[in-house]
Design an enzyme around this catalytic site. Structure first.
Site, PDB file in Angstrom:
ATOM      1  CG  PHE A 316       4.763  -9.428   4.156  1.00 21.21           C
ATOM      2  CD1 PHE A 316       3.407  -9.181   4.349  1.00 21.21           C
ATOM      3  CD2 PHE A 316       5.400 -10.280   5.045  1.00 21.21           C
ATOM      4  CE1 PHE A 316       2.715  -9.766   5.400  1.00 21.21           C
ATOM      5  CE2 PHE A 316       4.721 -10.869   6.096  1.00 21.21           C
ATOM      6  CZ  PHE A 316       3.368 -10.616   6.273  1.00 21.21           C
ATOM      7  CG  ASP A 317       7.156 -11.501  -2.636  1.00 19.44           C
ATOM      8  OD1 ASP A 317       8.067 -11.574  -1.791  1.00 19.44           O
ATOM      9  OD2 ASP A 317       6.764 -12.481  -3.282  1.00 19.44           O
ATOM     10  CE1 TYR A 321      13.354  -8.706  -0.467  1.00 19.01           C
ATOM     11  CE2 TYR A 321      11.199  -9.595   0.076  1.00 19.01           C
ATOM     12  CZ  TYR A 321      12.572  -9.624   0.220  1.00 19.01           C
ATOM     13  OH  TYR A 321      13.157 -10.543   1.035  1.00 19.01           O
ATOM     14  N   GLY A 399      13.446 -12.274  -5.974  1.00 20.69           N
ATOM     15  CA  GLY A 399      14.363 -13.332  -5.583  1.00 20.69           C
ATOM     16  C   GLY A 399      14.221 -14.542  -6.482  1.00 20.69           C
ATOM     17  CE1 TYR A 401       7.596 -20.055  -6.849  1.00 21.60           C
ATOM     18  CE2 TYR A 401       8.251 -19.561  -4.601  1.00 21.60           C
ATOM     19  CZ  TYR A 401       7.743 -20.443  -5.533  1.00 21.60           C
ATOM     20  OH  TYR A 401       7.379 -21.704  -5.158  1.00 21.60           O
ATOM     21  CE1 TYR A 403       4.493 -15.363  -6.624  1.00 24.59           C
ATOM     22  CE2 TYR A 403       6.418 -13.968  -6.259  1.00 24.59           C
ATOM     23  CZ  TYR A 403       5.623 -15.045  -5.895  1.00 24.59           C
ATOM     24  OH  TYR A 403       5.957 -15.793  -4.795  1.00 24.59           O
TER      25      TYR A 403
END
Length: 669
Positions: A316-317, A321, A399, A401, A403
């Protein structure tokens, strides 16, 4: 790197009067943390995973007049390390007092989770995992030598929730590892399969090592992307410059922007990153509000591989995080092209010390092709106007990925959010001559697990005022008969969504289903309620079983559209603290009481995403995939609002030695 083009102002730290929605300043961040330390001493050390503006009530903001005194407050999540006690805190910055200090504890109606994973947690995880004899033994059984261990990449990953007794009450992450022969190696090309460490972040120790005993060779194909590893750049791509010799068409005052008919305020939080406040359309001396607040509240990435290294992965970005915490400092001319206005973002470090994220948000204009055009051969009148959009964007790296979140405002009143997905895929080592049923092969011995990306956006609507409603429209064929003798008629069916559970909806391309936000208290010149249409792009929903923990925790991804009456405590699609939460919070819980939403202070939530089957072209870094939606005006204007645009003539456009645009065609322009 040759990326310099043009920059207007790098910093927003200028002398302007604070507005109630301005993000906390450096001074305010430092003061909020210090006030907590002084008035509530920690048993150990205070850590500050979240420190952001406690936004005033909407009514207060709408009453605000420039130059008047405002009350500034902060909202924090604080962690007492190493005890692990978590507190939800509010601070009055003017009176310098803590006004709320509540321990976050589980209860029958509180599916409590943990604060987001912090930068300090990531450092701790790497250190304690590499010190674990059990972990060292497990990876050495897979061919890693003692001398290679310092170079092994240890990735802390949010642990999810599975009801494991050993993890109850602890703040944990799981760690997977990758082989590297040098620091600049792309470790994701060399996963160490079958070994997972579980780390207690408060106790700073490994509490579990899973070694499934399956010794799979570590893939050897290198997929490095550091400059020394890349091929010589091609020489056939000629420069393409973006110029605005007369400057931009927007103006900025502090966090407020005006561009053409648009006005809005830029905001930023650690959880959401970029926020747009008070988005309005200004025309003929009248200001028409459209959206009070818009942001991406959450995203989740569930993986479809049930094996040791992957079954628990469902980052759950936002909530685990922080999209804003992990935002990039953007590179001029590389991330953002043209004449750029940057916003510097004040943020806290884990110990509460303020820092500045330079160039955290980028704003610029860009051409967007033809806006409208018509050529009448009979009269010889040929008119064309070019579209332009204002881009407000930021990038977060979570991490592996990366976005990008791009809000676009168009000259015709259209609003768009586009998520750009890039970065590096999660990878799995696959035994030789063995099929990989859980994803796609990207190289010999290297697979990428199939997974999904879901984004949840929250749109606190205020279309021409606070009373808004939500309607749903579909198209259905009418059977041939007396009232449809030629079979060409189809019906348009619209219904009002009256309650929250009515409005938990899925898209349907077959019927062309769409939703419209309207103000039922006003009518336009043709007797219709002014509105904006939510244009949903083809998008998947959560494919995990409804009984799975990831589905329970990410319930917002089970529907495309939700609607709720405004509640200042219902801020995020997954709830306040999704990290290690068992689920049951967020949108499914928000709508449980089925409150009325007709002619209300309406919040519309939209979930969109992408299902990713990995392929060789995704390595070493995947090209951007796009996901998003639009809001388009419907009955909002009395006619096309762009008829007063000048004909666009670009003196830099050249063909066959001729420059300029519309040289012989734009009669009447």
């Amino acid at each position: 790197m040759g990326c310099a083009i043009a920059i207007i102002s790098e910093s927003i730290m200028q002398n302007h009067a604070l507005h109630p929605l301005d993000p906390l300043t450096e001074t305010e961040i430092g003061a909020a943390c210090e006030i907590v330390r002084m008035q509530h001493p920690a048993q150990g050390i205070w850590r500050f995973p979240l420190v952001q503006l406690d936004e005033p009530p909407q009514k207060e903001v709408l009453r605000f007049e420039a130059g008047t005194q405002i009350m500034r407050k902060a909202r924090l999540v604080v962690l007492d390390h190493p005890s692990g006690a978590v507190y939800m805190v509010r601070v009055d910055l003017d009176r310098r007092i803590v006004t709320a200090f509540t321990r976050n504890e589980a209860g029958p109606t509180n599916p409590v989770g943990q604060p987001p994973v912090t930068m300090q947690d990531m450092v701790t995880c790497d250190r304690v995992v590499k010190a674990s004899p059990a972990w060292r033994a497990a990876i050495m059984r897979r061919g890693i030598t003692e001398d290679e261990i310092p170079l092994v990449q240890v990735d802390p990953f949010s642990a999810g929730y599975f009801g494991y007794p050993a993890e109850e009450g602890r703040r944990v992450v799981r760690a997977v590892s990758y082989r590297r022969s040098r620091m600049t190696d792309n470790g994701y090309a060399h996963p160490i399969e079958g070994v997972v460490a579980t780390v207690d972040l408060n106790a700073e120790k490994v509490i579990g090592i899973v070694d499934d005993g399956n010794i799979v060779p570590i893939p050897t194909t290198a997929f490095n992307y550091d400059p020394d590893s890349l091929p010589s750049p091609r020489t056939t791509l000629k420069p393409l410059h973006i110029e605005q010799p007369e400057g931009p068409s927007f103006s900025v005052n502090g966090w407020e922007t005006r561009w053409q008919n648009w006005s809005f305020r830029v905001g930023f939080t650690q959880r959401e990153g970029l926020v747009l406040h008070q988005l309005c359309w200004n025309q003929d001396g009248k200001t028409r509000p459209i959206i009070y607040r818009a942001s991406v509240t959450e995203m989740v990435v569930p993986y479809a591989d049930p094996t040791t290294n992957h079954y628990w992965k469902s980052a759950f970005d936002g909530g685990e995080y922080g999209l804003g915490t992990l935002a990039n400092s953007l590179a001029l001319g590389c991330d953002c092209l043209g004449l750029i206005r940057y916003f510097d973002i004040p943020l806290p470090t884990d110990d509460g010390t303020p820092r500045i994220l330079r160039r955290g948000v980028c704003m610029h204009e860009e051409d967007y092709g033809t806006l409208w055009k018509h050529y009448d051969a009979r009269s010889g009148v040929h008119q064309v106007r070019r579209s332009r959009r204002l881009v407000i964007s930021f990038f977060a790296t979570v991490g592996n990925y990366d976005y990008g979140f791009y809000w676009y405002l168009y000259l015709d009143g259209t609003i768009q959010l586009e998520a750009k997905l890039t970065g590096i895929i999660q990878t799995a080592a696959i035994a030789p001559d063995t099929p990989y049923p859980w994803g796609g092969m990207v190289a010999p011995g290297l697979g990428g697990p199939t997974h999904q990306h879901f984004f949840n956006v929250r749109l606190h609507m205020m279309l021409d005022g606070i009373g808004n409603s939500l309607t749903e429209t579909e198209f259905h064929p009418r059977p041939m008969g007396k009232d449809n003798p030629y079979g060409n008629v189809f019906d348009t069916r619209t219904r009002l969504l009256c309650n929250e559970q009515d409005a938990a909806r899925e898209a349907d391309g077959r019927t062309g289903r769409f939703w419209k936000i309207v103000n039922p208290n006003t009518v336009n010149s043709v007797g219709a309620h002014p509105g904006y249409k939510l244009v949903v792009t083809p998008s998947p929903l959560m494919l995990a079983d409804p009984k799975s923990t990831v589905s329970q925790r990410g319930g917002f991804a089970t529907k495309h559209v939700w609607a709720t009456p405004y509640d200042p405590d219902q801020r995020y699609g997954s709830g306040e603290l999704p990290n290690q939460s068992p689920g049951g919070d967020g949108l499914p819980a928000f709508i449980r009481n089925d409150r009325p939403i007709e002619n209300s202070n309406l919040v519309v939530w939209h979930t969109f995403g992408h299902t990713h089957i990995c392929k060789p072209e995704d390595m070493p870094i995947m090209s951007v995939e796009y996901a998003g939606f639009m809001l388009k005006p419907v009955q909002f204007f009395s006619s096309n609002p762009t008829m007063d645009l000048p004909a666009a003539k670009d003196s830099k456009s050249v063909q066959d030695g001729l420059s300029g645009c519309c040289q012989n065609e734009c009669k009447g322009s």
